[in-house]
Design an enzyme around this catalytic site. Structure first.
Site, PDB file in Angstrom:
ATOM      1  N   GLU A  68     -22.671  24.837  -5.670  1.00  0.00           N
ATOM      2  CA  GLU A  68     -22.288  23.500  -5.204  1.00  0.00           C
ATOM      3  C   GLU A  68     -22.708  23.256  -3.760  1.00  0.00           C
ATOM      4  OE1 GLU A  68     -20.315  25.435  -6.981  1.00  0.00           O
ATOM      5  OE2 GLU A  68     -19.899  24.265  -8.785  1.00  0.00           O
ATOM      6  N   HIS A 137      -8.792  21.766 -11.657  1.00  0.00           N
ATOM      7  CA  HIS A 137      -9.735  20.877 -12.337  1.00  0.00           C
ATOM      8  C   HIS A 137      -9.151  19.493 -12.589  1.00  0.00           C
ATOM      9  CE1 HIS A 137     -11.295  24.893 -13.231  1.00  0.00           C
ATOM     10  NE2 HIS A 137     -12.453  24.350 -13.506  1.00  0.00           N
TER      11      HIS A 137
END
Lengths: 336, 430, 338
Positions: A68, A137
């Site tokens: 990321e 999440h």
């Protein structure tokens, strides 16, 4: 630009609308590339990119490694040097891995260089709870990025806006962060054909009313609409404003509504404290709209807790329609 | 080891008491059983005797509010060294709820707004509680915000109150001057009791403590007593007429968030219960009106005025004796107790102003006979046939579905003069 | 010293570049040195607020690494980036003006020492974040490949950055996608006070190239010719589409990490030893040796560069300050926003 296409009856899901926007952008502008983890043949973690890789190839729909920070930085560098990357995070939570590039680089390069460059970067963040994916999440982190000058942060709540805001983000010369609510991906709604943009920095008045202003973001705008219909049956005429853009915030629309209703209820899924609602509240309190308040401001936001796994707990930590009803009734009946 | 002298619990729902007067000075000896100090609770004043003998030290200053069980002084043995006051064990007030309770943990409006009944009236240092819109409207109309009484939560002045004030100030002459306050009406609750709560509203120039004679009969139910504006511990609100008073009471009742309730009201409180039952018919399970106002024009304005004006026990006594048939019930001690809260001139002025607006020229300026006719829940009237304040014959206008309990030889305060009889009626029906 | 030189063979640089180009390189190295000495002097006089990271002693690495770059080629730089900026052709007056926080500076006084950039010359900017420029350089290389510009990106970073996660992610992706980027590690042996021996598991940072299947080479970063030889090869490789390389220039900063450094982690002897290996003196000696310049020529160059710095400081100190009312200008391209 900001042209609004003619409405049609055609319905798409929120995910399909985003994909259509990316499809249009890829076909119209060679500089546009998609980057992200498993956005190629897999179709994206939430199947948003779908089969775009078949149409545009792996050079333009690029699967990145699970990197990321590096991926975000490459997107920044590419945006600085002539490309128009759309970078997809699998979950908005993973922004934490890439904060250096988003916050210290993308947001600041233009300013640090005295305006010599721009970073026309679009990042997409699947956000929000409701999927049982638990604490790492399910977050709604728009306030994190909304806190950073140099970024723009939007939260579409309808398929039409999801497409229009993505195309507007691509037109924008500065980095635009799009927080998409995962629960909305399957929601259908009318989506105009072809190219159009939804203005960044402009809220949408979803329902006009005179008794209370409900300023909501993302999926909460949908919940606020549901609540408003119930309230209407009780004689409470709520105005529902879908904020759509967290930064820059649509000051005029919010203040005008509060001047009209005298009551402000902010509804957002992110953690209540130091969140979007705090900013809306402060903005109203600091403005001349203050003189029109006839009750304390209420914020309904996420609990001071990570998102839990158990579905009942998960529901309990973010505002639900009955919470909005209670708050609005309380404001109107002078209980608050 | 010194012995602590504590603030005793003398009342069932007493949380704290005020040290009023010490009868023994610092460093003086006291013998067990001698009067030691006077305390005042929200109900009454009383004398506390020394529980042990000793030399008195570390006196809590007069006028200090102290939690029950907390020390107010220490008794030392003769010759025992007196140093710093012994460390006081911390006293925690009983918790209302379990803070760890988690049912629905979404971040809701903060507790202080969600639980209005726990909020104390504003202290005098604080500004008047008003919404920005109300302030802006007051400014625009050249009004002092303090001149307007608030009907919102915690007595907050809202836009509606300003509109109401503007409407009424056009028609009503200036009330008797007094320094108005803002804030929520005082609520006191009994401990214990189950089932449907009983909401008690006292009469003019009285307060929540007046229900004491009746409470032994109602102990099985939760009791909620409301102090009217300018009475008891409630703030002295500026009011314009019965409708506004009824609105404040209704707001107070709404803030209690009761699913259902029995109402019991006396005199002016009876009229307010009737108005409340008329507007909240679904949640009111029964209404008991004791010598209620509002059922006819006549009222003894002379007595009301006299009570309002009395500045000393000597002048209050004769008027109080008018309230009852058997005036031996009104002892000098009773009068002194009744006068204690009335020494506040501002409170008397507030009550006079209220009387002026409710009973101008000795006439009841409001009429609830129609409301009585609309009642659908069980309702009863209790009246003394020797009532010199409001004629008992007003009861005769009541429709047939309302029970009448008329007592011979009883004056305006049946629950004081005939508590057993009145108590039995209530106990049987509530 | 590379063997070629010791053996009396003609060094790479002399073979590869014309005398004019070599003299220009020497001049740039002198300018870097004098720019930083001038900055230090200005700091001492209280003309500069904030800190600075000086690269005195590392001039061969900066200039040698940019020899085969054009203005179309990009560099990303570091907090110790003045040398890279000069090497890529920046204007000294605008650099000083930025240092002094002036509206005429490269960043209009908004960036300062740590963010000097010159996009027109392909310098995407210094970076205040250790490792911050690594992924950005890869992104620039991605653009070049996608847009077919043929540009190469040289990514400068320090020994400290080689332990950042961004290093791994950036080198891996650059290799996976065969992007035209050259990673130039300026190993000056200390990340602030922590030596590479104490911070890095491999002996040479270039050894890490094996993990990314790219060539890696360690050279004497104070030897202009050795640096140019290694980086030129890597640039050529990148330009021909063969992907990234890693070049490690072993060098030394004479000054502390920043102005707050009290130099407690290294010995005077160590510093003196490295100062004996002054890259500018070495470069001048090489050029004299090969009759490209003589002592008088070097002295004339010294005088010329001193005057350039003096003029640059005069320009900068006489420049206007930014307007305070414009403090938030340039946050967004579209000023209507936010």
């Amino acid at each position: 630009m900001n042209m609004q296409a003619k409405p049609t009856l055609r319905e798409l899901s929120y995910a399909e609308a985003i994909r259509e926007a990316m499809d249009i952008a890829l076909s119209q502008d060679e500089r546009v590339i998609l980057m992200g983890e498993d956005i190629g043949v897999y179709g994206g973690a939430f199947q948003v990119t779908g089969d775009l890789v078949e149409k545009y190839g792996t050079d333009r729909v690029m699967d990145t490694p699970i990197s990321e920070l590096g991926g975000a930085g490459i997107a920044v560098g590419a945006a600085l040097t002539g490309l128009r990357p759309i970078f997809e995070f699998q979950f908005s939570d993973f922004a934490a891995l890439a904060m250096e590039q988003i916050v210290n680089q993308a947001a600041k390069v233009r300013y640090m260089l005295g305006g010599a460059v721009s970073v026309p970067l679009v990042m997409r963040f699947p956000a929000g709870s409701g999927t049982g994916a638990a604490a790492q999440h399910s977050q709604s982190l728009e306030a994190w990025l909304g806190h950073v000058p140099g970024l723009k942060v939007v939260q579409p709540s309808t398929p039409e806006d999801a497409k229009g805001l993505l195309l507007a983000a691509l037109e924008d010369p500065d980095p635009v962060m799009i927080f998409e609510h995962k629960i909305l991906y399957k929601m259908k709604g009318p989506v105009p054909e072809g190219y159009y943009t939804t203005p960044i920095g402009k809220a949408a008045i979803r329902r006009t009313g005179k008794d209370v202003s409900i300023i909501a973001t993302s999926i909460m705008a949908q919940k606020a609409m549901t609540a408003a219909e119930t309230l209407a049956g009780e004689g409470i005429d709520a105005e529902v404003i879908d904020l759509r853009t967290v930064r820059p915030m649509d000051r005029e629309t919010v203040l005008a509504s509060v001047r009209k209703t005298g009551r402000l209820l902010c509804v957002y899924e992110g953690v209540k404290t130091l969140g979007v609602g705090a900013e809306i509240s402060a903005m109203v309190a600091e403005s001349d709209a203050f003189d029109f308040l006839d009750a304390p401001i209420i914020r309904l936001g996420g609990a001071e807790s990570p998102i839990p796994y158990n579905p009942e707990l998960e529901k309990a930590v973010v505002p639900q329609v009955p919470d909005i009803l209670d708050a609005a009734r309380g404001l109107l009946k002078g209980r608050i | 080891m010194p012995i602590e002298v504590i603030m005793p619990k003398v009342d069932m729902d007493m949380a704290s008491g005020k040290v009023m007067t010490w009868h023994v000075a610092e460093g003086e000896a006291v013998t067990k059983g001698e009067p030691l100090f006077d305390i005042e609770t929200d109900k009454a004043a009383m004398e506390v005797e020394a529980s042990e003998s000793g030399i008195l030290h570390h006196l809590t200053p007069e006028g200090t509010e102290v939690l029950i069980g907390a020390p107010v002084a220490w008794l030392y043995a003769d010759g025992e060294e007196v140093g710093e006051p012994p460390s006081r064990p911390s006293v925690s007030s009983s918790a209302d709820g379990d803070p760890s309770r988690v049912s629905d943990v979404t971040e809701k409006p903060s507790e202080d707004t969600a639980a209005p009944e726990r909020v104390e009236p504003l202290s005098s240092e604080e500004k008047t509680r008003a919404t920005p819109l109300a302030r802006a409207m007051a400014r625009a109309n050249g009004l002092e915000i303090d001149a307007i009484s608030g009907t919102g939560p915690q007595g907050r002045i809202q836009a509606e109150d300003v509109r109401c004030f503007l409407d009424q100030s056009a028609t009503i002459s200036a009330p008797v001057a007094f320094k108005s306050e803002t804030g929520a009406l005082s609520i006191t609750r009994s401990k214990g009791g189950t089932g449907t709560p009983v909401v008690l509203i006292h009469g003019f120039a009285s307060d929540a403590t007046s229900w004491a004679p009746l409470e032994t009969h109602l102990r099985h139910r939760p009791l909620i007593r409301i102090d009217l504006p300018g009475h008891g511990k409630s703030p002295k609100l500026k009011l314009n007429g019965f409708a506004e008073l009824a609105k404040i009471v209704r707001r107070t009742f709404d803030e209690l968030s009761l699913d259902e309730a029995h109402l019991v009201g006396h005199s002016l409180g009876g009229a307010l219960c009737l108005a409340l039952a008329d507007t909240r018919p679904r949640s009111i399970k029964s209404v008991t009106l004791i010598s209620p106002a509002g059922l006819g024009p006549d009222v003894n304005g002379e007595v009301l005025g006299g009570i309002g004006r009395a500045t000393r026990a000597e002048s209050l006594g004769p008027w109080l004796r008018q309230m009852v048939k058997d005036d031996t019930l009104i002892t000098d001690a009773y009068v002194r107790l009744a006068m204690a809260p009335r020494t506040d001139a501002n409170m008397r002025a507030a009550q006079q102003a209220l009387a002026d607006s409710l009973f101008p020229d000795g006439v009841q300026a409001f009429d609830l006979r129609a409301a009585l006719g609309r009642l659908e829940m069980p309702a009863r009237l209790i009246w003394g046939k020797a009532d010199k304040i409001i004629p008992w014959r007003h009861a005769l206008g009541a429709p047939g579905n309302i029970a009448l309990h008329l007592f011979e030889g009883v004056g305006h305060i049946p629950h004081f003069e005939a508590p057993e009889e009145v108590g039995k009626i209530l106990k049987a029906s509530l | 010293m590379p063997d070629t030189f010791k053996d009396g063979n003609v060094p790479y640089a002399v073979r590869a570049y014309s005398p004019e180009v070599l003299l220009a390189a020497l001049k740039k190295m002198m300018l870097i040195r004098k720019f930083e000495e001038g900055a230090e002097d200005s700091y001492t006089r209280g003309l500069i607020h904030g800190t600075m990271h000086l690269s005195i002693g590392q001039e061969a690495s900066a200039v040698g690494s940019c020899m085969s770059l054009t203005d179309e080629d990009k560099i990303t730089s570091t907090h110790r980036g003045h040398g890279h900026c000069v090497a890529k052709g920046a204007d000294l007056g605008k650099m000083f003006a930025e240092f002094f926080g002036k509206e005429t500076g490269y960043c209009k006084g908004r960036g300062g020492s740590m963010h000097i950039a010159d996009p027109a010359k392909g310098n995407l900017g210094a970076n205040g974040i250790v490792g911050g420029g690594l992924p950005i350089a890869v992104g620039a290389a991605l653009s070049a490949k996608r847009l077919g510009t043929g540009a190469v990106t040289v990514c400068f970073f320090g020994d400290g950055a080689n332990n950042e996660g961004a290093f791994h992610e950036a080198l891996n992706m650059a290799a996976v996608w065969k992007l035209p980027v050259v990673f130039v590690c300026e190993n000056n042996k200390y990340g602030m006070s922590t030596s590479t021996e104490r911070s890095t598991a491999v002996k040479n940072i270039a050894d890490r190239s094996a993990s990314y299947s790219m060539p890696g080479v360690t050279v004497d970063g104070n030897d202009f010719s050795a640096v140019a030889e290694a980086v030129d090869a890597a640039v050529e490789r990148a330009r021909s589409g063969e992907g990234p390389s890693l070049v490690e220039n072993v060098t030394y900063r004479w000054r502390g990490h920043s102005k707050s450094d009290r130099n407690r982690y290294r010995t005077k002897e160590e510093i003196a030893e490295w100062m004996e290996r002054d890259p500018i003196a070495t470069m001048a000696a090489m050029l004299i040796d090969h009759k490209i310049i003589d002592q008088d020529g070097v002295a004339a160059l010294e005088a010329e560069t001193t005057q350039i710095i003096k003029d640059a400081i005069t320009f900068a100190s006489g420049s206007p300050d930014p307007d305070v009312s414009e403090a938030t200008r340039d946050v967004y391209t579209q000023e209507a926003a936010a």
